[in-house]
Scaffold this motif. Structure first.
Motif, PDB file in Angstrom:
ATOM      1  N   THR A 164     -34.799 -46.010   2.488  1.00 40.38           N
ATOM      2  CA  THR A 164     -35.218 -47.393   2.716  1.00 40.38           C
ATOM      3  C   THR A 164     -34.512 -47.964   3.938  1.00 40.38           C
ATOM      4  O   THR A 164     -33.281 -47.942   4.019  1.00 40.38           O
ATOM      5  N   LEU A 165     -35.295 -48.473   4.884  1.00 44.23           N
ATOM      6  CA  LEU A 165     -34.744 -49.171   6.042  1.00 44.23           C
ATOM      7  C   LEU A 165     -34.756 -50.668   5.762  1.00 44.23           C
ATOM      8  O   LEU A 165     -35.752 -51.197   5.273  1.00 44.23           O
ATOM      9  N   ALA A 166     -33.655 -51.339   6.070  1.00 41.05           N
ATOM     10  CA  ALA A 166     -33.562 -52.785   5.853  1.00 41.05           C
ATOM     11  C   ALA A 166     -34.128 -53.558   7.035  1.00 41.05           C
ATOM     12  O   ALA A 166     -34.463 -54.731   6.910  1.00 41.05           O
ATOM     13  N   ILE A 204     -29.743 -49.322   6.733  1.00 44.67           N
ATOM     14  CA  ILE A 204     -30.456 -48.602   5.681  1.00 44.67           C
ATOM     15  C   ILE A 204     -29.850 -49.000   4.338  1.00 44.67           C
ATOM     16  O   ILE A 204     -28.767 -49.593   4.294  1.00 44.67           O
ATOM     17  N   ILE A 205     -30.544 -48.661   3.261  1.00 45.09           N
ATOM     18  CA  ILE A 205     -30.082 -48.986   1.909  1.00 45.09           C
ATOM     19  C   ILE A 205     -29.860 -47.669   1.155  1.00 45.09           C
ATOM     20  O   ILE A 205     -30.759 -46.825   1.105  1.00 45.09           O
ATOM     21  N   ILE A 227     -26.004 -50.174   4.630  1.00 45.34           N
ATOM     22  CA  ILE A 227     -25.190 -49.351   5.519  1.00 45.34           C
ATOM     23  C   ILE A 227     -25.685 -49.574   6.938  1.00 45.34           C
ATOM     24  O   ILE A 227     -26.884 -49.569   7.197  1.00 45.34           O
ATOM     25  N   GLU A 228     -24.749 -49.768   7.854  1.00 43.42           N
ATOM     26  CA  GLU A 228     -25.114 -49.965   9.248  1.00 43.42           C
ATOM     27  C   GLU A 228     -24.933 -48.658  10.013  1.00 43.42           C
ATOM     28  O   GLU A 228     -23.881 -48.013   9.918  1.00 43.42           O
ATOM     29  N   LEU A 229     -25.967 -48.260  10.762  1.00 38.29           N
ATOM     30  CA  LEU A 229     -25.886 -47.101  11.652  1.00 38.29           C
ATOM     31  C   LEU A 229     -25.835 -47.610  13.078  1.00 38.29           C
ATOM     32  O   LEU A 229     -26.560 -48.545  13.431  1.00 38.29           O
ATOM     33  N   TRP A 230     -24.985 -46.990  13.889  1.00 42.47           N
ATOM     34  CA  TRP A 230     -24.744 -47.492  15.251  1.00 42.47           C
ATOM     35  C   TRP A 230     -24.669 -46.339  16.237  1.00 42.47           C
ATOM     36  O   TRP A 230     -23.924 -45.390  16.042  1.00 42.47           O
ATOM     37  N   GLU A 231     -25.463 -46.443  17.299  1.00 41.49           N
ATOM     38  CA  GLU A 231     -25.355 -45.530  18.432  1.00 41.49           C
ATOM     39  C   GLU A 231     -24.722 -46.301  19.573  1.00 41.49           C
ATOM     40  O   GLU A 231     -25.309 -47.263  20.090  1.00 41.49           O
ATOM     41  N   ASP A 232     -23.524 -45.898  19.933  1.00 42.68           N
ATOM     42  CA  ASP A 232     -22.746 -46.578  20.968  1.00 42.68           C
ATOM     43  C   ASP A 232     -23.496 -46.601  22.301  1.00 42.68           C
ATOM     44  O   ASP A 232     -24.139 -45.606  22.669  1.00 42.68           O
TER      45      ASP A 232
END
Length: 123
Positions: free
Chosen positions: A91-93, A108-109, A116-121
């Protein structure tokens, strides 16, 4: 494809973020800035590549995350990863957001409802 490459940040809710930043600066020596603290490090596989992990307190009423804590994971190829997550039924928030100065983010959940936060610098 690499997915998570490390912890990008630890974010938590508190009554008084400035008081928390001051306490951590005074008692634990964190070099606090307006957002919190940035711990810089080097990638073990690519020592020329600098990375960072953020520590940041938020006001209790923040809408950025619902629970008391949120973990941010560093990832590579966020667009490709999101496509794979969709195929896997995750699931994407929200959609990927690009903040040129910081990088790309998406939330995402997990199976228990944790955001949960995903991060690409950007670097």
């Amino acid at each position: 494809m690499k997915k998570v490459t490390g912890i990008g940040g630890i974010f938590f809710k508190c009554d008084d973020p400035q008081k928390m930043k001051d306490w951590y600066a005074n008692n634990l020596g964190l070099p606090v800035e307006s957002f919190g603290t940035q711990f810089k490090w080097r990638d073990i596989d690519h020592p020329e590549k600098e990375g960072s992990t953020i520590w940041s307190p938020f006001k209790k009423d923040t809408k950025k995350f619902e629970k008391e804590f949120m973990i941010n994971y560093r990832v590579e190829n966020i667009e490709e990863l999101v496509e794979q997550l969709k195929k896997d039924g995750v699931t994407l928030a929200d959609e990927i957001t690009d903040y040129a100065e910081y990088g790309k983010f998406v939330h995402i959940i997990d199976p228990e409802g944790n955001k949960i936060e995903l991060w690409e610098d950007a670097g």
